[in-house]
Scaffold this motif. Structure first.
Motif, mmCIF file in Angstrom:
data_model
loop_
_atom_site.group_PDB
_atom_site.id
_atom_site.type_symbol
_atom_site.label_atom_id
_atom_site.label_comp_id
_atom_site.label_asym_id
_atom_site.label_seq_id
_atom_site.Cartn_x
_atom_site.Cartn_y
_atom_site.Cartn_z
ATOM 1 N N ARG A 282 -26.124 -65.807 2.104
ATOM 2 C CA ARG A 282 -26.146 -66.670 0.915
ATOM 3 C C ARG A 282 -26.950 -67.937 1.194
ATOM 4 O O ARG A 282 -27.757 -68.377 0.388
ATOM 5 C CB ARG A 282 -24.713 -67.023 0.504
ATOM 6 C CG ARG A 282 -24.648 -67.909 -0.712
ATOM 7 C CD ARG A 282 -23.200 -68.174 -1.132
ATOM 8 N NE ARG A 282 -23.155 -69.464 -1.790
ATOM 9 C CZ ARG A 282 -22.302 -70.432 -1.504
ATOM 10 N NH1 ARG A 282 -21.391 -70.258 -0.584
ATOM 11 N NH2 ARG A 282 -22.344 -71.570 -2.133
ATOM 12 N N ASP B 147 -30.681 -67.215 1.374
ATOM 13 C CA ASP B 147 -31.180 -66.978 0.016
ATOM 14 C C ASP B 147 -31.392 -68.303 -0.724
ATOM 15 O O ASP B 147 -32.389 -68.478 -1.434
ATOM 16 C CB ASP B 147 -30.228 -66.082 -0.770
ATOM 17 C CG ASP B 147 -30.200 -64.654 -0.252
ATOM 18 O OD1 ASP B 147 -31.109 -64.262 0.514
ATOM 19 O OD2 ASP B 147 -29.253 -63.920 -0.609
ATOM 20 N N GLU C 266 -34.857 -69.979 -2.252
ATOM 21 C CA GLU C 266 -34.960 -70.535 -3.610
ATOM 22 C C GLU C 266 -35.541 -71.942 -3.575
ATOM 23 O O GLU C 266 -36.404 -72.295 -4.384
ATOM 24 C CB GLU C 266 -33.592 -70.561 -4.289
ATOM 25 C CG GLU C 266 -33.087 -69.206 -4.720
ATOM 26 C CD GLU C 266 -31.702 -69.275 -5.334
ATOM 27 O OE1 GLU C 266 -31.293 -70.365 -5.809
ATOM 28 O OE2 GLU C 266 -31.017 -68.234 -5.339
ATOM 29 N N GLU D 120 -28.271 -60.088 5.164
ATOM 30 C CA GLU D 120 -27.560 -60.724 4.059
ATOM 31 C C GLU D 120 -27.142 -62.130 4.451
ATOM 32 O O GLU D 120 -26.556 -62.347 5.514
ATOM 33 C CB GLU D 120 -26.326 -59.889 3.712
ATOM 34 C CG GLU D 120 -25.539 -60.429 2.557
ATOM 35 C CD GLU D 120 -24.290 -59.600 2.269
ATOM 36 O OE1 GLU D 120 -23.411 -60.123 1.572
ATOM 37 O OE2 GLU D 120 -24.198 -58.457 2.754
ATOM 38 N N ARG E 286 -38.291 -65.988 6.520
ATOM 39 C CA ARG E 286 -36.983 -65.391 6.164
ATOM 40 C C ARG E 286 -36.819 -64.108 6.953
ATOM 41 O O ARG E 286 -37.524 -63.129 6.737
ATOM 42 C CB ARG E 286 -36.923 -65.128 4.659
ATOM 43 C CG ARG E 286 -35.674 -64.372 4.171
ATOM 44 C CD ARG E 286 -34.390 -65.136 4.482
ATOM 45 N NE ARG E 286 -33.284 -64.696 3.662
ATOM 46 C CZ ARG E 286 -32.341 -63.827 4.061
ATOM 47 N NH1 ARG E 286 -32.387 -63.293 5.266
ATOM 48 N NH2 ARG E 286 -31.358 -63.507 3.228
#
Length: 104
Positions: A77, A80, A84, A75, A71
């Motif tokens: 989405r 992220d 997850e 920023e 990673r």
């Protein structure tokens, strides 16, 4: 290892984001690993655009084929959500190239 490069794509300058992901891929190769860089689907998107959710679904399937995920900062989405999913899959997660070992 096959290492998925997770990083911002659409926020900011897309070309800069793709370049950054590719340079991380170069470093992974130098360390003896095989990068999977989802940013490279950019050309495919220019030829045959797809909805954000369709690209994300493709990326999450590709992620399952990898041994680890890197990673990169920024920023995102999508990145992220990739983290997850990597956590759900109990994958190795790296947040820095420096923490990825060289292959002997």
């Amino acid at each position: 290892m096959i290492i998925y490069v997770s990083a911002p794509y659409s926020l900011g300058d897309v070309s800069v984001n793709i370049r950054r992901a590719c340079l991380a891929g170069d470093e992974l190769l130098r360390k003896g690993h095989y990068p999977l860089i989802p940013h490279l689907t950019h050309l495919w998107h220019l030829i045959s655009p797809k909805a954000y959710n369709e690209w994300l679904a493709i990326d999450l399937v590709l992620l399952t084929m990898c041994d680890a995920i890197l990673r990169l900062p920024g920023e995102s989405r999508g990145a992220d959500l990739e983290i997850e999913e990597a956590e759900r899959l109990c994958m190795i997660i790296y947040y820095s190239l420096e923490h990825i070992p060289d292959v002997p």
